[in-house]
Design a protein around this motif. Structure first.
Motif, PDB file in Angstrom:
ATOM      1  N   ALA A 157       0.348  -1.264   0.235  1.00 26.75           N
ATOM      2  CA  ALA A 157       0.243  -0.051   0.086  1.00 26.75           C
ATOM      3  C   ALA A 157       0.979   1.099   0.313  1.00 26.75           C
ATOM      4  N   SER A 158       2.240   1.509   0.381  1.00 25.67           N
ATOM      5  CA  SER A 158       3.188   2.013   0.683  1.00 25.67           C
ATOM      6  C   SER A 158       3.272   2.749  -0.644  1.00 25.67           C
ATOM      7  N   THR A 159       3.503   2.171  -1.736  1.00 26.69           N
ATOM      8  CA  THR A 159       3.423   2.606  -3.163  1.00 26.69           C
ATOM      9  C   THR A 159       2.749   2.977  -3.823  1.00 26.69           C
ATOM     10  N   LEU A 160       1.948   2.930  -3.092  1.00 24.71           N
ATOM     11  CA  LEU A 160       0.450   4.113  -3.916  1.00 24.71           C
ATOM     12  C   LEU A 160      -0.040   5.352  -2.782  1.00 24.71           C
ATOM     13  N   CYS A 161       0.836   5.515  -1.723  1.00 29.41           N
ATOM     14  CA  CYS A 161       0.448   6.688  -1.095  1.00 29.41           C
ATOM     15  C   CYS A 161       1.224   7.288   0.324  1.00 29.41           C
ATOM     16  N   HIS A 162       2.209   6.733  -0.583  1.00 28.45           N
ATOM     17  CA  HIS A 162       3.802   7.561   0.041  1.00 28.45           C
ATOM     18  C   HIS A 162       3.764   8.935  -0.308  1.00 28.45           C
ATOM     19  N   ASP A 163       2.897   9.664  -0.956  1.00 25.25           N
ATOM     20  CA  ASP A 163       3.083  11.129  -1.365  1.00 25.25           C
ATOM     21  C   ASP A 163       2.296  11.640  -0.607  1.00 25.25           C
ATOM     22  N   GLN A 164       1.443  11.095   0.509  1.00 27.86           N
ATOM     23  CA  GLN A 164       0.487  11.722   1.368  1.00 27.86           C
ATOM     24  C   GLN A 164       0.369  11.248   2.954  1.00 27.86           C
ATOM     25  N   VAL A 165       1.239   9.899   3.057  1.00 27.47           N
ATOM     26  CA  VAL A 165       1.365   9.630   4.227  1.00 27.47           C
ATOM     27  C   VAL A 165       2.884   8.461   3.940  1.00 27.47           C
ATOM     28  N   GLU A 166       3.069   8.792   5.393  1.00 22.26           N
ATOM     29  CA  GLU A 166       4.918   8.307   5.748  1.00 22.26           C
ATOM     30  C   GLU A 166       4.546   6.852   6.924  1.00 22.26           C
ATOM     31  N   ILE A 167       5.516   6.018   6.542  1.00 18.85           N
ATOM     32  CA  ILE A 167       4.377   4.304   7.343  1.00 18.85           C
ATOM     33  C   ILE A 167       5.650   4.159   8.111  1.00 18.85           C
ATOM     34  N   GLN A 168       5.458   3.831   9.368  1.00 14.27           N
ATOM     35  CA  GLN A 168       6.589   2.769  10.075  1.00 14.27           C
ATOM     36  C   GLN A 168       5.893   2.008  10.737  1.00 14.27           C
ATOM     37  N   PHE A 169       7.357   0.788  10.747  1.00 12.18           N
ATOM     38  CA  PHE A 169       7.435  -0.663  11.477  1.00 12.18           C
ATOM     39  C   PHE A 169       7.706   0.028  12.917  1.00 12.18           C
ATOM     40  N   ILE A 170       7.214  -0.166  13.734  1.00 14.27           N
ATOM     41  CA  ILE A 170       8.325  -0.803  15.796  1.00 14.27           C
ATOM     42  C   ILE A 170       8.251  -1.927  15.787  1.00 14.27           C
ATOM     43  N   GLY A 171       9.142  -2.786  16.092  1.00 16.84           N
ATOM     44  CA  GLY A 171       8.734  -4.342  16.279  1.00 16.84           C
ATOM     45  C   GLY A 171      10.535  -4.712  16.130  1.00 16.84           C
ATOM     46  N   THR A 172      10.305  -6.134  16.211  1.00 12.22           N
ATOM     47  CA  THR A 172      10.680  -7.043  15.294  1.00 12.22           C
ATOM     48  C   THR A 172      10.177  -8.610  14.689  1.00 12.22           C
ATOM     49  N   GLY A 173      10.840  -9.279  14.499  1.00 11.73           N
ATOM     50  CA  GLY A 173       9.903 -10.930  14.061  1.00 11.73           C
ATOM     51  C   GLY A 173      10.422 -11.331  13.295  1.00 11.73           C
ATOM     52  N   PRO A 174      10.104 -12.555  13.129  1.00  8.85           N
ATOM     53  CA  PRO A 174      10.229 -13.672  12.163  1.00  8.85           C
ATOM     54  C   PRO A 174      10.534 -13.282  10.153  1.00  8.85           C
ATOM     55  N   HIS A 175      10.027 -12.125  10.302  1.00 10.44           N
ATOM     56  CA  HIS A 175       9.373 -12.091   9.089  1.00 10.44           C
ATOM     57  C   HIS A 175       9.977 -10.131   8.695  1.00 10.44           C
ATOM     58  N   GLU A 176      10.743 -10.554   9.485  1.00 11.04           N
ATOM     59  CA  GLU A 176      11.483  -8.830   9.019  1.00 11.04           C
ATOM     60  C   GLU A 176      12.535  -8.233   8.162  1.00 11.04           C
ATOM     61  N   GLU A 177      13.346  -9.232   7.792  1.00 10.29           N
ATOM     62  CA  GLU A 177      14.296  -9.037   6.524  1.00 10.29           C
ATOM     63  C   GLU A 177      13.314  -9.275   5.596  1.00 10.29           C
ATOM     64  N   ARG A 178      12.288 -10.235   5.380  1.00  9.35           N
ATOM     65  CA  ARG A 178      11.753  -9.938   4.279  1.00  9.35           C
ATOM     66  C   ARG A 178      10.608  -9.020   4.099  1.00  9.35           C
ATOM     67  N   LEU A 179      10.073  -8.651   4.964  1.00  9.58           N
ATOM     68  CA  LEU A 179       9.172  -7.447   4.987  1.00  9.58           C
ATOM     69  C   LEU A 179      10.185  -6.550   4.095  1.00  9.58           C
ATOM     70  N   LYS A 180      11.240  -5.933   4.596  1.00 13.04           N
ATOM     71  CA  LYS A 180      12.533  -5.322   4.577  1.00 13.04           C
ATOM     72  C   LYS A 180      12.411  -5.263   3.083  1.00 13.04           C
ATOM     73  N   LYS A 181      13.259  -6.880   2.553  1.00 22.49           N
ATOM     74  CA  LYS A 181      13.659  -7.289   1.138  1.00 22.49           C
ATOM     75  C   LYS A 181      12.288  -6.432   0.208  1.00 22.49           C
ATOM     76  N   LEU A 182      11.074  -6.540   0.534  1.00 23.20           N
ATOM     77  CA  LEU A 182      10.103  -6.435  -0.443  1.00 23.20           C
ATOM     78  C   LEU A 182      10.658  -4.859  -0.612  1.00 23.20           C
ATOM     79  N   ASN A 183      10.195  -4.324   0.376  1.00 21.95           N
ATOM     80  CA  ASN A 183       9.996  -2.885   0.778  1.00 21.95           C
ATOM     81  C   ASN A 183      10.972  -2.364  -0.369  1.00 21.95           C
ATOM     82  N   SER A 184      12.592  -2.457   0.335  1.00 25.37           N
ATOM     83  CA  SER A 184      13.385  -2.280  -1.188  1.00 25.37           C
ATOM     84  C   SER A 184      13.577  -2.427  -2.125  1.00 25.37           C
TER      85      SER A 184
END
Length: 392
Positions: A235-262
């Protein structure tokens, strides 16, 4: 009275989170002698505690277990088995006589052990239902979320029912969980629904958010199977001009999510693990919170929902739980379709354009937090339940 609190997943004040059972122990210790039994292994940090923890006038006992790297796997089962072995030894060899035991559920096995020992050791037994097992594993594992999966897990369900039945009284973090655990249909005076809540309402100080260049949307919590965080990243790819999204925390899916985000442009900011006070400081400066629990998950009123309310934030949620939807339907929440990143982006953009609507939703959730989530008020129901039970 001499009270034992059993809570394997405790986090102490110098660790992330503001733990429910620490708060309960402190309240009960004002008029009773309290011992807290927990693990030497910290579930959130996935590390062992090197020294005994000091906690006011509360006696803290740390039991050994080998630990585990991921939340779902054989390593965790082996670790819990060892913890339960050590817990049973503690109960059978400890010379203290307890009038009442207040125990977190899960673990299922620690409660089963207590249920089997309560007549021999002559104590009253309160179970505090934080999650429902095995139902909570149906959602994250698709193979187990259908009728075949439920049939496959039926022996565990029977084991859980047998364990629930040992309780003299029940506390639960939601009505949903209470209904599941109340297999004996206890009298209402021995049942209390008490939300996880928080020690403080973090919105007490006035914060001016009108100068935010973009609306700040925050997810706080574990990056694991029950949470549909991939949809937020997309969703961040469609709304980043209006919205800043942040994740606080960690977990087993963090690296996969960071890769997708990149790969998608890097629009989500990963803030990492923070001490609880620091995380709440970051959260309360947000404009809106996201509650991205999979539609198939069995979760109800969670820690993160408590934090969102206690920060006075509007909430965007895809959680299907009826109790949660009713709470948010009071006007402080908006629903988006689970797994639909376009729908989430549209809702975020809509709210980013309407500060007045955000303020209106925030005011509603602040009122709910004051009435239902402030521990110094809501947890007195637990203290009163303890007193009623021991007077029997």
């Amino acid at each position: 009275m001499n009270i034992l609190i059993v809570a394997p997943y405790v986090t102490f004040p110098d660790e992330p989170g503001a733990n429910r059972f620490i708060a309960i122990a402190r309240l009960l210790s004002k008029k009773h002698k309290v011992t807290l039994v927990t693990s030497r292994f910290c579930h959130i940090l996935k590390s062992h505690r090197d020294e005994i923890k000091s906690l006011d006038d509360i006696n803290v006992v740390l039991l050994d277990e080998p630990g585990y790297r991921v939340n779902v796997g054989l390593g965790r089962l082996k670790s819990h088995r060892k913890f339960c072995e050590n817990f049973q030894k503690f109960m059978l060899t400890n010379q203290c006589k307890y009038d009442l035991v207040y125990s977190a559920y899960p673990l299922v096995k620690t409660n089963y052990i207590l249920g089997k020992l309560k007549e021999k050791l002559n104590f009253k037994f309160i179970m505090d239902i934080q999650d429902v097992w095995p139902e909570s594993i149906f959602g994250p594992i698709p193979l187990l979320s259908n009728n075949f999966g439920k049939l496959l897990l039926s022996p565990i369900t029977k084991y859980a029912n047998h364990t629930y039945a040992h309780a003299d009284a029940l506390v639960a973090v939601s009505k949903t969980y209470m209904n599941r655990a109340d297999v004996n249909h206890l009298d209402n005076q021995y049942k209390e629904v008490v939300y996880i809540g928080a020690d403080n309402l973090h919105f007490n100080s006035e914060i001016n958010k009108s100068d935010h260049k973009k609306m700040i949307a925050t997810y706080i919590g574990t990056m694991a199977g029950s949470y549909d965080l991939e949809t937020i990243v997309r969703a961040s790819t469609l709304c980043h001009d209006q919205v800043e999204i942040q994740f606080i925390g960690t977990g087993p899916h963090e690296e996969r999510l960071k890769k997708l985000n990149s790969e998608l442009g890097g629009y989500v900011r990963f803030r990492g693990v923070m001490a609880y006070d620091q995380a709440m400081e970051k959260l309360k400066y947000s404009d809106i919170a996201i509650n991205p629990i999979h539609s198939t998950a069995q979760a109800s009123i969670t820690n993160k929902l408590s934090d969102y309310f206690c920060c006075g934030l509007p909430i965007l949620s895809c959680q299907e739980n009826i109790e949660v939807r009713k709470l948010l339907a009071r006007g402080g929440g908006i629903y988006y379709q689970s797994g639909d990143f376009k729908d989430l982006a549209q809702k975020l953009i809509f709210l980013a354009k309407d500060r007045a609507e955000l303020n209106r939703m925030s005011a509603i959730n602040k009122k709910i937090a004051q009435d239902c989530f402030l521990r110094e008020k809501s947890y007195m129901k637990i203290v009163d339940l303890v007193d009623r039970l021991v007077e029997l």
